[in-house]
Write an enzyme that holds these catalytic residues in place. Structure first.
Site, PDB file in Angstrom:
ATOM      1  N   LYS A 169      11.119  -8.683  -4.210  1.00 37.82           N
ATOM      2  CA  LYS A 169      10.002  -8.398  -3.607  1.00 37.82           C
ATOM      3  C   LYS A 169       9.140  -8.390  -4.879  1.00 37.82           C
ATOM      4  O   LYS A 169       7.888  -8.719  -4.721  1.00 37.82           O
ATOM      5  CB  LYS A 169      10.145  -6.878  -3.190  1.00 37.82           C
ATOM      6  CG  LYS A 169       8.962  -6.185  -2.557  1.00 37.82           C
ATOM      7  CD  LYS A 169       8.071  -7.263  -1.704  1.00 37.82           C
ATOM      8  CE  LYS A 169       6.675  -6.855  -1.190  1.00 37.82           C
ATOM      9  NZ  LYS A 169       6.687  -5.337  -0.607  1.00 37.82           N
ATOM     10  N   LYS A 237       0.145  -1.692  -7.581  1.00 35.97           N
ATOM     11  CA  LYS A 237       1.284  -0.849  -7.837  1.00 35.97           C
ATOM     12  C   LYS A 237       2.551  -1.793  -8.152  1.00 35.97           C
ATOM     13  O   LYS A 237       3.534  -1.646  -9.114  1.00 35.97           O
ATOM     14  CB  LYS A 237       1.561   0.024  -6.837  1.00 35.97           C
ATOM     15  CG  LYS A 237       2.730   0.914  -6.915  1.00 35.97           C
ATOM     16  CD  LYS A 237       4.057   0.397  -6.355  1.00 35.97           C
ATOM     17  CE  LYS A 237       3.789   0.531  -4.667  1.00 35.97           C
ATOM     18  NZ  LYS A 237       5.088   0.088  -4.002  1.00 35.97           N
TER      19      LYS A 237
END
Length: 291
Positions: A169, A237
């Site tokens: 990811k 983030k």
């Protein structure tokens, strides 16, 4: 199955809804007005992650960041206080691969299997049950979870052991972030050069520069549609996770670092809750070509 689903945000709500529609028994925590429809459809509200875990065979997390997952799992009245041996915990959040391995090891001491299964596809993918799901963990855990994943996604792959799903990811978010920045630079260049960015984008769609990001996010940039599918602050983030891991691995990711700095600037300009395609606004501001 009896499933505890914790994290009913923009992505989590439709994901939980698909499981509920398939007649799984859902236990949910922190119900707000936007998630009341899940309770109305049969989900059972509980008072804490501990209570949810105690009732479930499978616990699914869909939370914003690593500290949120740590608190839900191991904080007061957390999952670890209620979970039973033999339960499967699936973290579908996007968090640190390093912390993921620690979480899995701590739960393994309780006889609990753990999968990291972050997703890509945004709110649209969640609503359409078309998410890409990247899974790390045991083959047995993956086989148990696969029927649930198939209710939420289309492209489902076990990448490897615990943490490998999160690593995949992070890699995905590097590619997406840098490609958004490249498309934004190209369309800004076209605008400053006096060409019509919409027509330039259309021309590029037929060539080697074509991509899903040029197609979808390029259209957002042209139409100025920056309502969030995925917020800049959340993508920042994810790039932070990439840079933290790169630092630990002694790997240079210079363009990832540059894109993250642009996202820092976007937040400073008040654009953190805009879609990540809104990064073009930051570049326009730097070029004196803003709205």
């Amino acid at each position: 199955m009896k499933i505890a689903f914790i994290g009913l945000g923009v992505m989590g709500r439709p994901m939980a809804g698909h499981l509920l529609a398939a007649k799984h028994e859902l236990f949910v925590h922190r119900i707000k007005a936007v998630s009341q429809h899940l309770v109305d459809a049969g989900a059972q509200p509980v008072s804490s992650p501990r209570e949810a875990a105690a009732a479930a065979e499978v616990v699914i997390l869909m939370l914003p960041d690593t500290p949120d997952v740590a608190t839900v799992l191991f904080g007061k009245d957390g999952v670890a206080e209620g979970v039973r041996a033999g339960t499967l915990v699936i973290d579908m959040s996007s968090i640190s691969p390093v912390a993921t391995k620690d979480f899995a090891a701590w739960l393994a001491e309780k006889g609990v299997d753990y999968l990291d299964a972050p997703v890509s596809g945004g709110e649209v993918g969640a609503k359409n049950a078309a998410l890409t799901i990247m899974v790390g963990g045991s083959e047995a855990g993956f086989e148990k979870a696969l029927p649930l994943f198939q209710l939420m996604g289309k492209n489902i792959n076990r990448v490897g052991g615990v943490g490998d799903g999160q690593t995949a990811k992070v890699a995905n978010q590097i590619i997406v972030g840098l490609t958004i920045e490249a498309v934004a630079e190209a369309l800004l260049f076209a605008k400053k050069a006096g060409a019509d960015p919409a027509k330039v984008r259309e021309a590029l769609m037929g060539g080697f520069a074509s991509s899903r990001i040029l197609e979808l996010h390029g259209e957002r940039m042209v139409s100025r549609s920056f309502d969030p599918g995925f917020r800049i602050r959340l993508h920042r983030k994810d790039l932070s996770l990439a840079l933290d891991a790169a630092r630990a691995l002694d790997v240079a990711l210079p363009n990832t670092a540059g894109t993250m700095q642009l996202m820092n600037a976007a937040l400073a300009l008040g654009d953190g809750d805009k879609d990540h395609s809104g990064l073009i606004r930051t570049l326009e501001t730097l070029a004196g070509a803003g709205d």
